[in-house]
Motif scaffolding. Structure first.
Motif, mmCIF file in Angstrom:
data_model
loop_
_atom_site.group_PDB
_atom_site.id
_atom_site.type_symbol
_atom_site.label_atom_id
_atom_site.label_comp_id
_atom_site.label_asym_id
_atom_site.label_seq_id
_atom_site.Cartn_x
_atom_site.Cartn_y
_atom_site.Cartn_z
ATOM 1 N N TYR A 113 0.819 -1.219 0.000
ATOM 2 C CA TYR A 113 0.000 0.000 0.000
ATOM 3 C C TYR A 113 0.854 1.273 0.000
ATOM 4 C CZ TYR A 113 -3.781 -3.210 1.032
ATOM 5 O OH TYR A 113 -4.682 -4.249 0.969
ATOM 6 N N ASN A 114 1.888 1.285 -0.822
ATOM 7 C CA ASN A 114 2.706 2.479 -0.984
ATOM 8 C C ASN A 114 2.648 2.945 -2.437
ATOM 9 O OD1 ASN A 114 4.037 3.264 1.621
ATOM 10 N ND2 ASN A 114 4.622 1.102 1.581
ATOM 11 N N ASP A 115 3.545 3.853 -2.802
ATOM 12 C CA ASP A 115 3.556 4.433 -4.150
ATOM 13 C C ASP A 115 4.837 4.048 -4.888
ATOM 14 O OD1 ASP A 115 1.097 5.693 -3.697
ATOM 15 O OD2 ASP A 115 2.068 7.417 -2.752
ATOM 16 N N ILE A 116 5.261 2.820 -4.736
ATOM 17 C CA ILE A 116 6.510 2.356 -5.339
ATOM 18 C C ILE A 116 6.252 1.965 -6.798
ATOM 19 C CG2 ILE A 116 8.377 0.677 -5.155
ATOM 20 C CD1 ILE A 116 7.572 0.386 -2.178
ATOM 21 N N THR A 117 7.072 2.482 -7.695
ATOM 22 C CA THR A 117 6.914 2.220 -9.129
ATOM 23 C C THR A 117 7.961 1.205 -9.596
ATOM 24 O OG1 THR A 117 8.408 3.966 -9.876
ATOM 25 C CG2 THR A 117 6.141 4.611 -9.379
ATOM 26 N N ASP A 118 8.057 1.048 -10.918
ATOM 27 C CA ASP A 118 9.032 0.118 -11.492
ATOM 28 C C ASP A 118 10.460 0.469 -11.082
ATOM 29 O OD1 ASP A 118 7.109 -1.385 -12.922
ATOM 30 O OD2 ASP A 118 7.062 0.122 -14.498
ATOM 31 N N VAL A 119 10.724 1.760 -10.922
ATOM 32 C CA VAL A 119 12.074 2.201 -10.542
ATOM 33 C C VAL A 119 12.437 1.690 -9.152
ATOM 34 C CG1 VAL A 119 13.538 4.211 -10.088
ATOM 35 C CG2 VAL A 119 11.917 4.243 -12.003
ATOM 36 N N GLY A 120 11.525 1.840 -8.210
ATOM 37 C CA GLY A 120 11.781 1.364 -6.849
ATOM 38 C C GLY A 120 11.917 -0.140 -6.780
ATOM 39 N N ILE A 121 11.108 -0.853 -7.562
ATOM 40 C CA ILE A 121 11.186 -2.314 -7.583
ATOM 41 C C ILE A 121 12.523 -2.768 -8.150
ATOM 42 C CG2 ILE A 121 10.161 -4.412 -8.523
ATOM 43 C CD1 ILE A 121 8.549 -3.081 -6.298
ATOM 44 N N ALA A 122 13.035 -2.065 -9.164
ATOM 45 C CA ALA A 122 14.350 -2.391 -9.716
ATOM 46 C C ALA A 122 15.441 -2.236 -8.661
ATOM 47 C CB ALA A 122 14.637 -1.502 -10.926
ATOM 48 N N THR A 123 15.317 -1.211 -7.830
ATOM 49 C CA THR A 123 16.277 -1.013 -6.742
ATOM 50 C C THR A 123 16.194 -2.164 -5.736
ATOM 51 O OG1 THR A 123 16.051 1.387 -6.974
ATOM 52 C CG2 THR A 123 17.016 0.570 -4.929
ATOM 53 N N LEU A 124 14.974 -2.535 -5.370
ATOM 54 C CA LEU A 124 14.784 -3.649 -4.446
ATOM 55 C C LEU A 124 15.315 -4.943 -5.053
ATOM 56 C CD1 LEU A 124 13.612 -4.867 -1.849
ATOM 57 C CD2 LEU A 124 11.414 -5.030 -3.024
ATOM 58 N N TYR A 142 -0.298 -3.961 -3.695
ATOM 59 C CA TYR A 142 -0.956 -2.686 -3.972
ATOM 60 C C TYR A 142 0.036 -1.517 -4.017
ATOM 61 C CZ TYR A 142 -5.130 -5.414 -3.510
ATOM 62 O OH TYR A 142 -6.085 -6.378 -3.711
ATOM 63 N N ASN A 143 1.067 -1.691 -4.845
ATOM 64 C CA ASN A 143 1.952 -0.605 -5.219
ATOM 65 C C ASN A 143 1.710 -0.254 -6.686
ATOM 66 O OD1 ASN A 143 4.048 0.410 -3.104
ATOM 67 N ND2 ASN A 143 3.875 -1.799 -2.721
ATOM 68 N N ASP A 144 2.526 0.637 -7.227
ATOM 69 C CA ASP A 144 2.260 1.179 -8.567
ATOM 70 C C ASP A 144 3.197 0.636 -9.635
ATOM 71 O OD1 ASP A 144 0.184 2.701 -7.591
ATOM 72 O OD2 ASP A 144 1.436 4.463 -7.214
ATOM 73 N N PHE A 145 3.754 -0.535 -9.448
ATOM 74 C CA PHE A 145 4.629 -1.066 -10.489
ATOM 75 C C PHE A 145 3.873 -2.030 -11.389
ATOM 76 C CE2 PHE A 145 5.083 -4.123 -7.036
ATOM 77 C CZ PHE A 145 5.143 -5.349 -7.677
ATOM 78 N N GLY A 146 4.424 -2.244 -12.577
ATOM 79 C CA GLY A 146 3.766 -3.080 -13.580
ATOM 80 C C GLY A 146 4.699 -4.114 -14.166
ATOM 81 N N PRO A 147 4.590 -4.378 -15.481
ATOM 82 C CA PRO A 147 5.390 -5.433 -16.111
ATOM 83 C C PRO A 147 6.894 -5.244 -15.973
ATOM 84 C CG PRO A 147 3.594 -4.769 -17.545
ATOM 85 C CD PRO A 147 3.599 -3.810 -16.401
ATOM 86 N N GLU A 148 7.392 -4.001 -16.076
ATOM 87 C CA GLU A 148 8.836 -3.775 -15.966
ATOM 88 C C GLU A 148 9.337 -4.118 -14.563
ATOM 89 O OE1 GLU A 148 10.020 0.082 -17.218
ATOM 90 O OE2 GLU A 148 9.024 -0.048 -19.169
ATOM 91 N N GLY A 149 8.587 -3.712 -13.566
ATOM 92 C CA GLY A 149 8.964 -4.053 -12.199
ATOM 93 C C GLY A 149 8.901 -5.547 -11.966
#
Length: 413
Positions: A113-124, A142-149
């Motif tokens: 339930y945060n606002d993490i996008t594909d960029v943040g997921i790549a970092t993780l 329930y974050n904001d990442f999609g196929p790239e993440g």
């Protein structure tokens, strides 16, 4: 934030239905908490602007609060809790956290339930590739990442050997992301629990998951609820049914909102007769009628492994529940049954109550949302008064008004 140390207890799967996604550890780890806060602050102060932000202050308050009540190594920073609801975490916060997590010894990370996008997921994902990563449970629901993440996360998990619980519910992975996860599962043998509910998986993704699960010998609990299925031919159900016939490790499967009809249930039941490992099956919110319930009844008469069955929010009606009730007379494995909101009246519910007099194993029952008439209220009051059922295990509670018995809704543990 909650922090744990010590020996690991078995993790439990479904956070959406009241279970914890985190492996729980016990002991005193105050020193570890202090060292993590210090490491996190050091990373945060590398950027003066970040340290001045409101999210930094909100995270720090949660860390300090958890330090005062240290009980484990679970980092809980879900955005829907009071401290973060107005300061949800973004990609920059993930970068700081990952830097501080390296070598911290944390076992569980909850960033739902945060606002993490594909960029943040790549970092993780880069952190998950690190050989020093100790995380066993990762919740990114329930974050904001999609196929790239999803691609970055899947690529990292092909090499990660620590994560055993992964939840990405509500993240819009789509077809491309779903296929990436399926490909990852062909290689990964560490993940035991996977939740992909409401991630926009289509028929191709579900079929890919079913194909992978035929050979995957590690996954124990999978949630594939609410995919985007448009075909009326139930191809996905057929492939999942064939998978269940040969899979020997899966213990829990959720197929909620799969548009499964009586024909699909027939396929499932036919192949489940040869499965002796599946314990929990959730086919709620589908298109079952009394005929589908009849197929389930036949399965319950033959299947000795299934302990939990959820068929709520279908339309099995009285005849369907009567069929299941008759099957319970010879079934000695089922302990939990959910038939809420199935257009069932007194005939079906009284037949179930009668079956409980002859069945001693079914102890947890949910019937709310049906037509609870006078006869139903009386027989369930008797079952509760005789201790055949316990109030904590039933979703109704009797009460009387002017000598007339009614049933009110209550929570089931």
């Amino acid at each position: 934030l909650i922090l744990y140390s010590g020996s690991v207890a078995p993790p439990i799967f479904e956070s959406r239905r009241g279970y914890s996604l985190a492996p729980r550890i016990y002991g005193n780890v105050a020193k570890m908490a202090n060292s993590f806060i210090a490491a996190w602050q050091s990373c945060a102060f590398e950027s003066t602007e970040y340290a001045k932000g409101s999210t930094y202050s909100a995270i720090l308050a949660l860390l300090l609060e958890a330090e005062d009540n240290t009980s484990g190594r679970e980092l809980r920073l879900q955005g829907n809790q009071p401290g973060l609801s107005k300061n949800r975490l973004g990609d920059n916060d993930v970068a700081v956290l990952c830097e501080a997590l390296s070598g911290s010894g944390h076992l569980s990370l909850n960033l739902s339930y945060n606002d993490i996008t594909d960029v943040g997921i790549a970092t993780l994902a880069e952190h998950l590739k690190d050989s020093n990563c100790t995380l066993r449970s990762v919740n990114l629901a329930y974050n904001d990442f999609g196929p790239e993440g999803a691609e970055a996360l899947s690529s990292a998990l092909q090499f990660n050997t620590s994560v055993s619980v992964l939840c990405v519910d509500g993240c819009k992975l789509g077809t491309a992301g779903g296929l990436q996860v399926a490909a990852m599962l062909q290689v990964n043998r560490t993940i035991l629990q996977l939740s992909l509910a409401n991630t926009d998986l289509d028929t191709e993704c579900i079929i890919a998951m079913a194909t992978v699960l035929q050979g995957n010998q590690s996954l124990q609990r999978v949630d594939l609820s609410r995919p985007l299925l448009h075909s009326k031919l139930e191809e996905s159900t057929i492939h999942l049914s064939r998978m269940l016939q040969v899979n020997v490790t899966l213990q829990e499967l959720s197929l909620c909102k799969h548009i499964i009809t009586d024909t699909g249930v027939e396929w499932l039941c036919r192949h489940l007769r040869e499965n002796h490992t599946l314990l929990h099956l959730d086919i709620s919110c589908n298109s079952l009628s009394r005929d589908g319930a009849g197929h389930l009844a036949t399965l319950l008469q033959a299947n000795s492994s299934l302990t939990s069955l959820n068929i709520s929010s279908n339309r099995i009606e009285d005849d369907g529940l009567c069929s299941i009730s008759r099957a319970l007379a010879s079934n000695h494995a089922l302990t939990r049954l959910n038939v809420c909101s199935n257009s069932i009246g007194d005939k079906g519910l009284c037949s179930l109550a009668d079956a409980l007099q002859r069945n001693s194993t079914l102890t947890c029952l949910s019937i709310w949302g049906n037509r609870l008439g006078g006869p139903t209220c009386k027989v369930f009051q008797q079952l509760l008064e005789s201790s055949r059922l316990l109030l904590v295990n039933v979703d109704v509670q009797p009460y009387e008004v002017d000598g007339v018995v009614y049933l009110a809704r209550s929570d089931v543990k």
